[in-house]
Design an enzyme around this catalytic site. Structure first.
Site, PDB file in Angstrom:
ATOM      1  N   HIS A  75       0.839  -1.211   0.000  1.00  0.00           N
ATOM      2  CA  HIS A  75       0.000   0.000   0.000  1.00  0.00           C
ATOM      3  C   HIS A  75       0.873   1.261   0.000  1.00  0.00           C
ATOM      4  CE1 HIS A  75      -3.852   2.008   1.817  1.00  0.00           C
ATOM      5  NE2 HIS A  75      -3.276   2.763   0.905  1.00  0.00           N
ATOM      6  N   HIS A  77       1.591   5.177  -2.076  1.00  0.00           N
ATOM      7  CA  HIS A  77       1.166   6.217  -3.025  1.00  0.00           C
ATOM      8  C   HIS A  77       2.393   7.010  -3.446  1.00  0.00           C
ATOM      9  CE1 HIS A  77      -3.157   5.755  -1.947  1.00  0.00           C
ATOM     10  NE2 HIS A  77      -2.686   5.470  -0.745  1.00  0.00           N
ATOM     11  N   ARG A  79       2.387   8.843  -6.091  1.00  0.00           N
ATOM     12  CA  ARG A  79       1.838  10.092  -6.627  1.00  0.00           C
ATOM     13  C   ARG A  79       2.410  10.515  -7.966  1.00  0.00           C
ATOM     14  NH1 ARG A  79      -1.868  10.048  -3.201  1.00  0.00           N
ATOM     15  NH2 ARG A  79      -1.664  10.801  -1.082  1.00  0.00           N
ATOM     16  N   ASN A 108      -4.694   6.077  -7.290  1.00  0.00           N
ATOM     17  CA  ASN A 108      -5.383   7.378  -7.216  1.00  0.00           C
ATOM     18  C   ASN A 108      -4.422   8.539  -7.430  1.00  0.00           C
ATOM     19  OD1 ASN A 108      -4.422   6.462  -4.640  1.00  0.00           O
ATOM     20  ND2 ASN A 108      -5.567   8.068  -3.621  1.00  0.00           N
ATOM     21  N   HIS A 192     -10.368   0.432   0.641  1.00  0.00           N
ATOM     22  CA  HIS A 192     -10.303   1.448   1.704  1.00  0.00           C
ATOM     23  C   HIS A 192     -11.667   1.438   2.377  1.00  0.00           C
ATOM     24  CE1 HIS A 192      -8.999   5.584   3.237  1.00  0.00           C
ATOM     25  NE2 HIS A 192     -10.214   5.384   3.732  1.00  0.00           N
ATOM     26  N   HIS A 240      -5.520  -0.688   5.815  1.00  0.00           N
ATOM     27  CA  HIS A 240      -5.398   0.048   7.088  1.00  0.00           C
ATOM     28  C   HIS A 240      -6.549  -0.136   8.081  1.00  0.00           C
ATOM     29  CE1 HIS A 240      -7.607   2.677   4.447  1.00  0.00           C
ATOM     30  NE2 HIS A 240      -6.541   3.224   3.902  1.00  0.00           N
ATOM     31  N   ASP A 306       0.877   2.584   3.728  1.00  0.00           N
ATOM     32  CA  ASP A 306       0.002   3.644   3.200  1.00  0.00           C
ATOM     33  C   ASP A 306       0.802   4.940   3.021  1.00  0.00           C
ATOM     34  OD1 ASP A 306      -2.160   4.987   2.196  1.00  0.00           O
ATOM     35  OD2 ASP A 306      -3.269   5.086   4.079  1.00  0.00           O
ATOM     36  N   HIS A 310       2.962  13.738   1.237  1.00  0.00           N
ATOM     37  CA  HIS A 310       2.526  15.110   0.947  1.00  0.00           C
ATOM     38  C   HIS A 310       3.658  16.098   1.241  1.00  0.00           C
ATOM     39  CE1 HIS A 310      -1.626  13.931   0.332  1.00  0.00           C
ATOM     40  NE2 HIS A 310      -1.596  13.246   1.461  1.00  0.00           N
TER      41      HIS A 310
HETATM   42 ZN   LIG Z   1      -3.809   4.684   0.857  1.00  0.00          ZN
END
Ligand SMILES: [Zn+2]
Length: 451
Positions: A75, A77, A79, A108, A192, A240, A306, A310
């Protein structure tokens, strides 16, 4: 594992055993006991044998350090495309440092990976740029998109609530059709699990305690209720899990699920800033402690980060305006290795959750020190504890919610029998692969081409 699942060029237990290319000598957990081992690795980077080896072109002795399988983080990201700061190149180097040999990259992004074209565009971004292997998730928006994505995707992700890049999760009706279509593909599905129907919109969240009230534990319980209706043939995995009660429930339903280091080690503190804003929220200290106890007892099948890197400036915004999520790819395993050293967490429990079970769920021949598995291995020196500081990490975002926590980083990381981290420094090549489960339509098609 049937020999047909290995590349034709590989050695492995059924191939004529030539002399190993490398013999790795150290200690490892074998048959439930930490003991001296010699791991023979063939030319193609597969583990040939575990035991006494008479000859090998290269013998690499790590002394009393411990050899463990590289982790799979299912899991993550990264980005890319569309995200600020992090890239596939940077993220997979973080993974290499953190002992993660396979990254499950979530769909995503901007734009989201909702079609075969977008999946192929993302594959092109991985090729020649990844320090470790990558498995790409697809984001189905309709039953038709499931069939399209299944041709190349490694797994699917479904969101029940809005999140970064997902303004409108599928309606209940669309969701049932998507679940039925996914069951037919045989591909794994991560969900999720927060039901927005349980969110309390009256709460104006200014800190993690209020965020926990806004997206309460009941949202997870209600989402699990919805998922109980999913076809039993779906390879379902709940992302999660944060609520202790979810653990016995998912175990009794025979579902795969994960917990993150932040839900296991951090709880919602009043007045804490937006670095601690994450979905699902950090829970109360009572819930956290109970989830951690269940994890240490081996009741949580998978550990996953996860990772959501950011940029620091967006996390300095007011709590209600800041994005949710925190980085964790590089720190997940090292934080847990420090808990092993502290005596809280059995090493075997950690290795099952971080290495073996995520690899099994994603249909990968990794995560175990055994013949027929790829030699994706770590060397850990349990004496080398250090305190985490963002400046010592490699994520471009430059911050961590685990500042000051103890961690033990692998001193070596081997991919396919070749060291990519040596002496704690990344020395690898950017030739990580895009992989898919051995039971996926993509792998079946590739095997039939080779046959
Ligand atoms: Zn996630």
């Amino acid at each position: 594992m049937p020999s047909s699942t290995r590349p034709l060029s590989s050695g492995g237990p059924d191939a004529p055993a030539g002399p190993p290319a490398t013999v790795l000598v150290g200690r490892a957990v074998v048959h439930g006991r930490l003991q001296p081992v010699e791991i023979a690795i063939d030319e193609d980077g597969w583990i040939q044998s575990v035991g006494r080896v008479r000859s090998g072109r290269v013998r690499h002795d790590v002394g009393d350090r411990v050899i463990v399988p590289a982790a799979t983080d299912l899991h993550v990201h990264l980005r890319e495309p569309g995200g600020a700061g992090e890239t596939i190149a940077a993220g997979t180097v973080e993974a290499a440092y953190g002992g993660v040999g396979l990254v499950g990259e979530m769909p995503n992004t901007e734009p989201p990976v909702t079609s075969l074209d977008r999946l192929e565009e993302k594959e092109a971004k991985v090729r020649g740029r990844a320090a470790v292997d990558v498995l790409l998730y697809g984001l189905p928006t309709s039953p038709r998109s499931v069939a399209d994505l299944a041709r190349r995707a490694g797994a699917f992700k479904l969101f029940l609530s809005p999140t970064t890049g997902i303004a409108d999760p599928p309606t209940a009706e669309a969701r049932d059709g998507i679940l039925r279509a996914i069951a037919e593909t045989d591909l794994p599905l991560a969900v999720h699990a927060e039901d927005p129907g349980a969110f309390d919109d009256r709460v104006d969240a200014a800190d993690p305690v209020e965020w926990n009230a806004h997206r309460p534990p009941s949202a997870e319980a209600q989402a699990l209720q919805l998922l109980a209706r999913a076809p039993s043939t779906v390879r379902l995995h709940v992302a999660h899990v944060t609520v202790p009660d979810s653990v016995p429930r998912l175990r009794s339903e025979g579902r795969s699920f994960e917990a993150t280091p932040h839900h296991l080690l951090l709880s919602a503190r009043p007045g804490a800033d937006a670095r601690f804003k994450v979905n699902p929220p950090l829970r109360s200290e009572v819930d956290r402690a109970a989830l951690w106890a269940a994890f240490c007892r081996g009741e949580v099948p998978c550990l996953a980060s996860d990772h959501a890197p950011h940029p620091a400036e967006t996390k300095q915004l007011r709590f209600d305006r800041a994005p949710s999520g925190m980085p964790g790819l590089e720190t997940a395993l090292p934080l847990m290795l420090a808990r092993v050293r502290a005596g809280d967490l059995p090493l075997e429990v950690l290795l099952r959750a971080a290495c073996d079970r995520p690899a099994r769920w994603l249909g990968q021949p990794i995560g175990r020190i055994a013949p027929g598995h790829r030699a994706n291995l770590l060397v850990v020196d349990f004496r080398e504890r250090r305190r985490l500081h963002a400046r010592g990490l490699h994520a471009p975002c430059g911050w961590t919610a685990f500042e000051g926590h103890e961690a033990i980083f692998p001193v070596e990381h081997w991919r396919d029998g070749v060291a990519i981290v040596r002496g704690g420094e990344y020395v690898g090549a950017t030739d990580g692969r895009v992989v898919a489960p051995e039971f996926s339509p993509r792998s079946r098609a590739e095997r039939s081409v080779r046959a």
